[in-house]
Design a protein around this motif. Structure first.
Motif, PDB file in Angstrom:
ATOM      1  N   ASP A  92       0.874  -1.185   0.000  1.00  0.00           N
ATOM      2  CA  ASP A  92       0.000   0.000   0.000  1.00  0.00           C
ATOM      3  C   ASP A  92       0.905   1.227   0.000  1.00  0.00           C
ATOM      4  O   ASP A  92       1.216   1.823   1.028  1.00  0.00           O
ATOM      5  N   ARG A 122      -2.902   1.379  -3.926  1.00  0.00           N
ATOM      6  CA  ARG A 122      -3.283   2.456  -3.014  1.00  0.00           C
ATOM      7  C   ARG A 122      -3.767   1.909  -1.682  1.00  0.00           C
ATOM      8  O   ARG A 122      -3.683   2.588  -0.666  1.00  0.00           O
ATOM      9  N   GLY A 123      -4.296   0.691  -1.669  1.00  0.00           N
ATOM     10  CA  GLY A 123      -4.829   0.112  -0.443  1.00  0.00           C
ATOM     11  C   GLY A 123      -6.323   0.363  -0.318  1.00  0.00           C
ATOM     12  O   GLY A 123      -6.890   1.247  -0.960  1.00  0.00           O
ATOM     13  N   GLU A 127      -7.414   1.205   5.327  1.00  0.00           N
ATOM     14  CA  GLU A 127      -5.988   1.217   5.627  1.00  0.00           C
ATOM     15  C   GLU A 127      -5.479   2.615   5.991  1.00  0.00           C
ATOM     16  O   GLU A 127      -4.471   2.756   6.688  1.00  0.00           O
TER      17      GLU A 127
END
Length: 359
Positions: A92, A122-123, A127
């Protein structure tokens, strides 16, 4: 077609309550140590059974995935692999210092003898609570971080970086990756803008939990973008991630998946009601880019794996995926509620009956 085992590294505790984040008080060393061995048993079976990759991914505060550091997990797993390559799918990136990520991945590629596949993402929305990052800046910071990382791997001399989100007076990572000019890198292809970014930088794409009938359209967006940038992606430039379960028969596979609610994407991170809203927003953005939903509607039941059935059925399903333009299938055989011994037998059956059909 190549196959990757995505091992989420579940914390196998059937009575564990769901919810994100998970309370630390619920952690027990006994369950953790047992889970580590059970995960390694599944990984070893896939390595011995002909899988091309073993992949891990970054997730935080989730008991269902004991992997806040995929680089550390990949380093450990890579040293036990005898046949398969290691894949981080992925990091991420906006949550981290991109220069440090470039250093660690280059070091991993060295220790893995140049057998690393890198995924940069990007996650998921939850997160960003982990380290206090602003999700509104995630796309721009991600794009800049990827460009910085790629330059750190390919620039032959030390350089300075003065960007919008990152500034470094000196970048000169050591060791460099074994693979030259760099390890293969994969980013999301779940939206037209991300497919365009991948094509511009000649990167692979990953399609996560996308229905099979949507794959050709998304792959064509990527290919058209690549042609505009002067190159043509091959099948191995497209990876597709999905849940999978192989049983002795279609009926036995269905019964197992329904009994353990296996194949429910929301069950992987088990978001609280507050997190459901942000996740729905993210999925809505993906759907809007391609003219329709990319997954089951909210509340759909039962949610089953995209790849599910007896060996012959699974072969047919994967042939359809391959014909849709996918060269690497990154398949999840484990989840929190599914007993690890069931996952292990599914991986072994897949290795014995399914993989040979694609060799």
């Amino acid at each position: 077609m190549q196959f990757s085992l995505f091992q989420p590294l579940p914390y196998f505790a059937p009575d564990q309550p769901t919810g994100w984040p998970q309370a630390p008080k619920l952690f027990t060393p006994e369950h953790a140590l047992t889970s580590v061995q059970q995960n390694m048993d599944i990984i070893d079976a896939a390595d011995e059974g002909g899988f091309d990759y073993i992949s891990v991914a970054e997730h935080h505060y989730a008991s269902r995935q004991m992997c806040p550091s995929p680089t550390l997990a990949a380093a450990l797993v890579s040293q036990r692999l005898k046949n398969a390559k290691i894949a981080i799918l992925g990091v991420d990136l906006p949550l981290h210092n991109p220069v440090q990520v470039a250093e660690e991945l280059a070091m991993l590629d060295t220790f893995a003898s140049g057998n690393l596949l890198v995924g940069l993402f990007r996650g998921t929305p939850n997160e960003y609570i982990t380290y206090g990052h602003n999700p509104a800046e995630s796309k721009a910071s991600f794009n800049e971080a990827v460009e910085l990382l790629l330059r750190a791997w390919t620039k032959p001399e030390p350089f300075a970086w003065e960007g919008i989100h990152y500034r470094y007076r000196m970048v000169s990572i050591w060791p460099q990756p074994i693979q030259r000019p760099r390890p293969p890198v994969l980013v999301s292809g779940n939206s037209p803008s991300s497919a365009e970014f991948a094509a511009r930088h000649r990167l692979k794409i990953g399609l996560s939990f996308v229905p099979v009938d949507k794959i050709p359209q998304m792959v064509e967006v990527y290919r058209e973008a690549a042609r505009r940038h002067g190159w043509e992606p091959g099948p191995d430039d497209v990876l597709w991630r999905a849940f999978a379960h192989v049983g002795e028969t279609d009926e036995k596979a269905r019964v197992v998946c329904d009994e353990y609610n296996y194949g429910d994407l929301m069950g992987v991170l088990a978001p609280t009601p507050r997190q459901l809203a942000s996740t729905a927003t993210m999925m809505g953005e993906v759907a809007a880019g391609f003219g329709g939903p990319t997954g089951p509607p909210p509340g759909a039941s039962p949610v089953r794996p995209a790849i599910m059935g007896g060996p012959e059925t699974v072969i047919e399903q994967l042939q359809a995926v391959h014909e849709a333009g996918v060269g690497i299938a990154d398949l999840i055989f484990s989840a929190d509620l599914l007993p690890p011994e069931v996952s292990l037998e599914s991986v072994k059956l897949f290795s014995k009956e399914v993989i040979p059909a694609f060799r």
